[in-house]
Design an enzyme around this catalytic site. Structure first.
Site, PDB file in Angstrom:
ATOM      1  N   VAL A 216      -9.989  -3.247  10.299  1.00 13.46           N
ATOM      2  CA  VAL A 216      -9.942  -1.899   9.736  1.00 13.46           C
ATOM      3  C   VAL A 216     -10.200  -0.902  10.856  1.00 13.46           C
ATOM      4  O   VAL A 216     -11.190  -1.020  11.577  1.00 13.46           O
ATOM      5  CB  VAL A 216     -10.985  -1.725   8.615  1.00 13.46           C
ATOM      6  CG1 VAL A 216     -10.886  -0.319   8.024  1.00 13.46           C
ATOM      7  CG2 VAL A 216     -10.787  -2.765   7.533  1.00 13.46           C
TER       8      VAL A 216
ATOM      9  N   ILE B 279     -13.393  -0.018  12.949  1.00 10.38           N
ATOM     10  CA  ILE B 279     -14.625   0.266  12.213  1.00 10.38           C
ATOM     11  C   ILE B 279     -15.016  -0.884  11.296  1.00 10.38           C
ATOM     12  O   ILE B 279     -16.056  -0.833  10.631  1.00 10.38           O
ATOM     13  CB  ILE B 279     -14.485   1.556  11.378  1.00 10.38           C
ATOM     14  CG1 ILE B 279     -13.284   1.466  10.424  1.00 10.38           C
ATOM     15  CG2 ILE B 279     -14.363   2.768  12.274  1.00 10.38           C
ATOM     16  CD1 ILE B 279     -13.144   2.667   9.497  1.00 10.38           C
ATOM     17  N   GLY B 280     -14.208  -1.931  11.251  1.00 14.66           N
ATOM     18  CA  GLY B 280     -14.520  -3.068  10.392  1.00 14.66           C
ATOM     19  C   GLY B 280     -13.579  -4.216  10.683  1.00 14.66           C
ATOM     20  O   GLY B 280     -12.502  -4.035  11.248  1.00 14.66           O
ATOM     21  N   LYS B 281     -14.013  -5.399  10.279  1.00 15.28           N
ATOM     22  CA  LYS B 281     -13.196  -6.580  10.526  1.00 15.28           C
ATOM     23  C   LYS B 281     -13.412  -7.570   9.405  1.00 15.28           C
ATOM     24  O   LYS B 281     -14.541  -7.831   8.992  1.00 15.28           O
ATOM     25  CB  LYS B 281     -13.555  -7.209  11.873  1.00 15.28           C
ATOM     26  CG  LYS B 281     -12.550  -8.234  12.360  1.00 15.28           C
ATOM     27  CD  LYS B 281     -12.806  -8.599  13.810  1.00 15.28           C
ATOM     28  CE  LYS B 281     -11.721  -9.511  14.341  1.00 15.28           C
ATOM     29  NZ  LYS B 281     -11.931  -9.852  15.757  1.00 15.28           N
ATOM     30  N   GLY B 282     -12.313  -8.154   8.924  1.00 14.27           N
ATOM     31  CA  GLY B 282     -12.377  -9.143   7.868  1.00 14.27           C
ATOM     32  C   GLY B 282     -11.874 -10.487   8.332  1.00 14.27           C
ATOM     33  O   GLY B 282     -11.710 -10.737   9.535  1.00 14.27           O
TER      34      GLY B 282
ATOM     35  N   ASP C 231     -15.589 -11.064  -5.406  1.00 15.63           N
ATOM     36  CA  ASP C 231     -16.413 -11.052  -4.192  1.00 15.63           C
ATOM     37  C   ASP C 231     -17.349  -9.839  -4.197  1.00 15.63           C
ATOM     38  O   ASP C 231     -17.490  -9.135  -3.186  1.00 15.63           O
ATOM     39  CB  ASP C 231     -15.539 -11.057  -2.939  1.00 15.63           C
ATOM     40  CG  ASP C 231     -16.305 -11.454  -1.686  1.00 15.63           C
ATOM     41  OD1 ASP C 231     -17.387 -12.078  -1.825  1.00 15.63           O
ATOM     42  OD2 ASP C 231     -15.852 -11.150  -0.569  1.00 15.63           O
TER      43      ASP C 231
ATOM     44  N   LYS D  39      -6.301  -0.551   7.035  1.00 12.60           N
ATOM     45  CA  LYS D  39      -6.526  -1.990   7.090  1.00 12.60           C
ATOM     46  C   LYS D  39      -5.259  -2.649   7.614  1.00 12.60           C
ATOM     47  O   LYS D  39      -4.193  -2.546   7.000  1.00 12.60           O
ATOM     48  CB  LYS D  39      -6.884  -2.527   5.693  1.00 12.60           C
ATOM     49  CG  LYS D  39      -7.467  -3.920   5.693  1.00 12.60           C
ATOM     50  CD  LYS D  39      -7.983  -4.289   4.305  1.00 12.60           C
ATOM     51  CE  LYS D  39      -8.703  -5.618   4.317  1.00 12.60           C
ATOM     52  NZ  LYS D  39      -9.241  -5.968   2.968  1.00 12.60           N
TER      53      LYS D  39
END
Length: 433
Positions: free
Chosen positions: A166, A158-161, A277, A181
């Site tokens: 994630v 559902i997400g990427k850093g 951030d 995460k």
């Protein structure tokens, strides 16, 4: 190319020319028989005749001829069939058939009976399948084995850093949704990256605030470090603004969001934690209109009066002391970035923007921005305060919460979601953490 031969006796010349490469003797009798027929017109392919190779033990090339005389045609075929035997390779020897014994016949019979039985069973099975009702739609899916980490089942991404991803997770004990995460250890071979992850975990464990994402657990495996976080269904402020045609929200709505951001920053700064951030993408809005600050990957945990030299964050949110790469305090950089968020919420555009990074940094250092005339005078005071060039003169989160604009028209007895955020509808088709 076909050649037409017109002579008194065309049959004689045709046969001689066709049989010459094969040195066939005694042609007189053939010519005598051919001379009995009337002179006719024949068409022969000379290319096939001339391309024939004599005296080679191989099949004779095909000679095409057309004739209206059945007698001449049959004589030519008989002649070719007779003389090709000399050049054809000998036939391989034929082996005599092995005598069939009673035992061999019996075994073959058994095999035949067995194969018939198998065929009968197959036919019967096919008949049963064909008689079964056929559903209207059939879906065939290959489900992979679930990935289990601790007591959590890992789901879709559902997400990427920058360093990790994630994924959604489900607690197998109570079916509670979580966000996990994941930092792969293969990507943490650099000691600095590994130290940053350890610092992030340490900071998250110290934070317990309604406007900050909550950490539930940390699970380390042989291949990854997994940070289990609370699941937030909703969207980021960036995605919410993109969904609106004006790319902005009303001033009173922006006030409600900004106040929650300041409350979270006040809590962090009192603990000596700087986020470093703050931006639209790292601020979530859930279905209850509650603001959640996420992603403490760049966060530091040092005393508020200690200056550090760090160049991190997102360019258009950076404070002047960051773009000049000077030693600076942590909390004022968060206040500047939060001011950029407030400006975008009210106006729908960034206060500092330029096509080139060098020009952007120049505008940030000089504090060159434009306040639209539609902004209220009290909101302008807040914007001027957060965009103070000198970080020592920049107001703290506690001081900003005391500004008149922050409390004007704010009913302290009513919740933010019922009054100050009226009209905001988060996007529920996206999930973040």
């Amino acid at each position: 190319m076909a050649t037409k031969i017109r002579t008194k006796n065309p049959e004689s010349r045709l046969i001689v020319e066709a049989m010459k490469p094969y040195q066939i003797d005694k042609i007189d009798k053939i010519l005598e028989k051919l001379s009995l027929s009337n002179p006719i017109e024949r068409t022969v392919s000379r290319n096939q005749i001339l391309s024939s190779k004599p005296l080679i033990p191989m099949p004779l090339p095909t000679v095409q001829a057309s004739s209206n005389s059945p007698q001449g045609h049959s004589v030519l075929e008989a002649l070719l069939a007779k003389h090709t035997r000399r050049f054809r390779p000998p036939d391989p020897p034929r082996l005599q058939n092995r005598p069939k014994t009673v035992s061999s016949l019996k075994s073959k019979k058994d095999i035949l009976i067995q194969s018939n039985d198998i065929q009968d069973k197959t036919d019967k099975l096919n008949d049963e399948i064909l008689t079964e009702p056929i559903p209207h739609s059939v879906t065939i899916s290959c489900k992979k084995d679930p990935i289990i980490v601790g007591k959590y089942e890992i789901g879709d991404e559902i997400g990427k850093g920058a360093y990790g991803t994630v994924k959604i997770g489900v607690n197998t004990a109570n079916n509670e949704k979580v966000a996990i995460k994941i930092y792969e250890k293969a990507g943490l071979l650099n000691p600095t990256r590994k130290k940053n992850v350890e610092r992030e975990i340490k900071i998250l464990n110290k934070l317990n605030h309604p406007n900050i994402i909550r950490v539930i657990n940390t699970i380390e495996t042989s291949s990854a470090i997994n940070i289990v976080l609370e699941y937030i269904s909703g969207c980021s402020l960036s995605d919410y603004l993109k969904s609106r045609s004006s790319r902005r929200i009303e001033e009173y709505q922006a006030k409600g969001v900004f106040k929650q951001i300041l409350l979270a920053l006040e809590f962090c700064h009192n603990l000596g934690i700087t986020h470093r951030d703050i931006k639209l993408e790292n601020i979530l809005l859930d279905h209850e209109h509650t603001v959640k600050i996420i992603d403490f990957g760049f966060a530091t945990y040092i005393a508020n009066d200690k200056k550090v030299q760090l160049f991190c964050g997102t360019s258009c949110y950076m404070a002047p002391e960051i773009v000049t790469n000077k030693e600076s305090l942590g909390p004022p950089t968060d206040i500047w970035a939060a001011g950029v968020v407030l400006y975008v919420l009210i106006t729908g555009t960034f206060p500092f923007k330029a096509p080139q990074t060098k020009e952007l940094y120049s505008k940030i250092q000089r504090g060159m921005y434009v306040i639209p005339p539609t902004m209220s005078s009290q909101a302008r005071e807040v914007i001027k305060g957060v965009f103070e060039i000198d970080p020592h003169k920049r107001p703290t989160a506690t001081q900003l919460l005391a500004y008149q604009w922050m409390n004007n028209g704010m009913d302290k007895t009513s919740s933010l979601k019922s009054r100050n955020l009226a009209g905001i509808s988060p996007l529920f088709n996206k999930t973040f953490c």
